[in-house]
Design an enzyme around this catalytic site. Structure first.
Site, PDB file in Angstrom:
ATOM      1  N   ASP A  32       0.872  -1.235  -0.458  1.00 29.19           N
ATOM      2  CA  ASP A  32       0.243  -0.067   0.107  1.00 29.19           C
ATOM      3  C   ASP A  32       0.785   1.476  -0.282  1.00 29.19           C
ATOM      4  OD1 ASP A  32      -2.276  -2.200   0.215  1.00 29.19           O
ATOM      5  OD2 ASP A  32      -2.895  -1.441   2.377  1.00 29.19           O
ATOM      6  N   GLU A  80      -4.247  -1.065  -0.877  1.00 26.22           N
ATOM      7  CA  GLU A  80      -6.168  -1.111  -0.935  1.00 26.22           C
ATOM      8  C   GLU A  80      -6.442  -0.236  -1.207  1.00 26.22           C
ATOM      9  OE1 GLU A  80      -5.787  -0.279   3.641  1.00 26.22           O
ATOM     10  OE2 GLU A  80      -8.061  -0.324   3.439  1.00 26.22           O
ATOM     11  N   LYS A 137      -6.724  -5.089  -3.368  1.00 24.94           N
ATOM     12  CA  LYS A 137      -7.343  -5.875  -2.281  1.00 24.94           C
ATOM     13  C   LYS A 137      -8.119  -4.474  -1.791  1.00 24.94           C
ATOM     14  CE  LYS A 137      -3.090  -4.635   1.285  1.00 24.94           C
ATOM     15  NZ  LYS A 137      -4.521  -3.796   2.336  1.00 24.94           N
ATOM     16  N   LYS A 140      -7.377  -4.968   5.248  1.00 29.28           N
ATOM     17  CA  LYS A 140      -6.049  -4.446   5.513  1.00 29.28           C
ATOM     18  C   LYS A 140      -4.707  -5.476   5.279  1.00 29.28           C
ATOM     19  CE  LYS A 140      -7.793  -0.844   7.165  1.00 29.28           C
ATOM     20  NZ  LYS A 140      -7.730   0.096   6.683  1.00 29.28           N
ATOM     21  N   VAL A 165       3.512   0.344   4.076  1.00 32.40           N
ATOM     22  CA  VAL A 165       2.866   0.948   5.351  1.00 32.40           C
ATOM     23  C   VAL A 165       1.252   0.028   5.389  1.00 32.40           C
ATOM     24  CG1 VAL A 165       3.989   2.750   4.920  1.00 32.40           C
ATOM     25  CG2 VAL A 165       1.871   3.213   3.715  1.00 32.40           C
ATOM     26  N   THR A 166       0.686   0.548   6.889  1.00 30.63           N
ATOM     27  CA  THR A 166       1.076   1.199   7.985  1.00 30.63           C
ATOM     28  C   THR A 166       1.946  -0.772   9.043  1.00 30.63           C
ATOM     29  OG1 THR A 166      -0.911   1.047   9.169  1.00 30.63           O
ATOM     30  CG2 THR A 166      -0.287   3.365   8.208  1.00 30.63           C
ATOM     31  N   CYS A 170      -1.868  -2.414   7.654  1.00 30.58           N
ATOM     32  CA  CYS A 170      -1.885  -3.475   7.122  1.00 30.58           C
ATOM     33  C   CYS A 170      -0.974  -4.935   6.420  1.00 30.58           C
ATOM     34  CB  CYS A 170      -2.341  -2.724   5.013  1.00 30.58           C
ATOM     35  SG  CYS A 170      -3.756  -2.195   5.270  1.00 30.58           S
ATOM     36  N   GLN A 210       9.125 -14.132  21.350  1.00 28.12           N
ATOM     37  CA  GLN A 210       8.207 -15.219  21.714  1.00 28.12           C
ATOM     38  C   GLN A 210       9.292 -16.359  20.685  1.00 28.12           C
ATOM     39  OE1 GLN A 210       4.333 -15.480  23.216  1.00 28.12           O
ATOM     40  NE2 GLN A 210       3.879 -13.704  21.719  1.00 28.12           N
TER      41      GLN A 210
HETATM   42  N1  TIU Z   1      -2.685   0.480   4.162  1.00 25.36           N
HETATM   43  C1  TIU Z   1      -2.660   0.769   5.705  1.00 25.36           C
HETATM   44  O1  TIU Z   1      -2.312   0.001   6.795  1.00 25.36           O
HETATM   45  N2  TIU Z   1      -4.461   0.746   5.525  1.00 25.36           N
HETATM   46  C2  TIU Z   1      -4.631   1.963   6.698  1.00 25.36           C
HETATM   47  O2  TIU Z   1      -5.812   2.107   7.112  1.00 25.36           O
HETATM   48  N3  TIU Z   1      -3.296   2.124   7.454  1.00 25.36           N
HETATM   49  C3  TIU Z   1      -4.031   2.915   8.890  1.00 25.36           C
HETATM   50  O3  TIU Z   1      -2.887   3.066   9.085  1.00 25.36           O
HETATM   51  N4  TIU Z   1      -4.256   3.643   8.982  1.00 25.36           N
END
Ligand code: TIU
Length: 230
Positions: A32, A80, A137, A140, A165-166, A170, A210
Site C-alpha cells: 500500500d 488498498e 485488496k 487490510k 505501510v502501515t 496492513c 516469542q
Molecule cells: N495500508 C494500511 O495500513 N491501511 C490503513 O488504513 N492504515 C492505517 O494506519 N490507517
C-alpha cells in the site's frame, strides 16, 4: 552434491535469529505505498493522521526494490481500495470514523481509496514495472479476498519480505495472514512505517517476540548486504 537451493540461498542476520532465503522462492511484498496513505488529502490524512511520518520509508524501500529487481525474486505491489461502485466495501468500513470525507467521497486526489483514482495509485518512486504483480485488496490484509496465496504457491514462493505501510495495520495483518498460511515472513524495519512511531516500534517487537511468533525483523541494510553476495 549441493542442490541449487544451497548454492543460491542467502542468510540475513535478523531478530529473533537469522533468516535464510532463496530468491526464486521469495517474494518482495510492498504494501500500500499509495498516495492515499503517503500524501496530504488522501485516506490517511482524512483519518486525522500526520502523513509526513511515512515519507522516510520511500528511500530505503527504493534500494530494496532495486536489489530485488536484480534477482529472480517475485515482486508484489498491493493497493488498498475499492471498486468505483463500492460494492466490495463492507458497510462497517464505509461508516467507520464518522468522517466528513470518507471512502468513495471526493478529495483533493480524487475519490478516496477508489481504484483508478489518483490517490489510489502507487507513489512514483516505487512505481511497478512490467512483470510485477499489482494486487488490489479490499481489506487490510493482502490475503483476504485476493488471489495472492494462489499466485505465490504457483511460483513456489515460501518466503516473504514484507515492506510498506502501515506497520501495525496492513503490514501486521498481512504478516499474520501469511504466517498462518505457512509463509516465512521477514519484515524490514526501515521499510515499514506508521503514523504512530510508538505503534511502529511495538509492532515490530510483536512480530519477532516469542521466538518469532509471526516472523522476523531486520534492517534493510542487512538484506542488501546478504543479496550482494549472490
Ligand atoms: N495500508 C494500511 O495500513 N491501511 C490503513 O488504513 N492504515 C492505517 O494506519 N490507517
Amino acid at each position: 552434491m549441493a542442490s541449487d537451493l544451497t548454492l543460491t540461498a542467502v542468510t540475513v542476520p535478523a531478530k529473533p535469529y537469522e533468516f535464510t532465503l532463496e530468491p526464486t522462492r521469495t517474494a518482495l511484498v510492498i504494501i500500500d505505498m499509495q498516495r492515499d496513505f503517503l500524501e496530504p488529502g488522501g485516506f490517511g490524512a482524512m483519518l486525522g493522521n500526520d502523513v509526513s511520518h511515512l515519507a522516510k520509508v520511500v528511500e530505503p524501500l527504493q534500494a530494496v526494490l532495486a536489489a530485488a529487481r536484480a534477482t529472480d525474486m517475485m515482486i508484489v505491489h498491493t493497493r488498498e481500495g475499492h471498486r468505483p461502485d463500492l460494492s466490495d466495501a463492507p458497510p462497517s468500513k464505509l461508516s467507520r470514523g464518522n468522517l466528513d470525507t470518507g471512502i468513495g467521497d471526493l478529495g483533493p486526489k480524487g475519490r478516496v481509496l477508489v481504484r483508478g483514482e489518483e490517490g489510489h495509485d502507487i507513489v512514483e518512486e516505487l512505481y511497478p514495472i512490467e512483470g510485477e504483480v499489482v494486487l488490489d485488496k479490499p481489506g487490510k490484509g493482502a490475503f483476504y479476498a485476493t488471489d495472492l496465496e494462489l499466485l505465490l504457491r504457483n511460483q513456489g514462493v515460501t518466503h516473504l519480505i514484507v515492506t510498506g505501510v502501515t506497520t501495525e495495520v496492513c503490514v501486521h495483518t498481512t504478516v499474520r495472514e501469511g504466517n498462518d498460511r505457512g509463509f516465512e515472513c521477514l519484515v524490514l524495519e526501515d521499510c515499514v512505517g506508521s503514523y504512530f512511531p510508538e505503534f511502529h516500534e511495538v509492532g515490530l517487537r510483536m512480530i519477532a517476540a516469542q521466538g518469532g511468533i509471526f516472523g522476523w525483523t531486520a534492517p534493510s541494510s542487512d538484506l542488501l548486504e546478504a543479496l550482494s553476495t549472490l
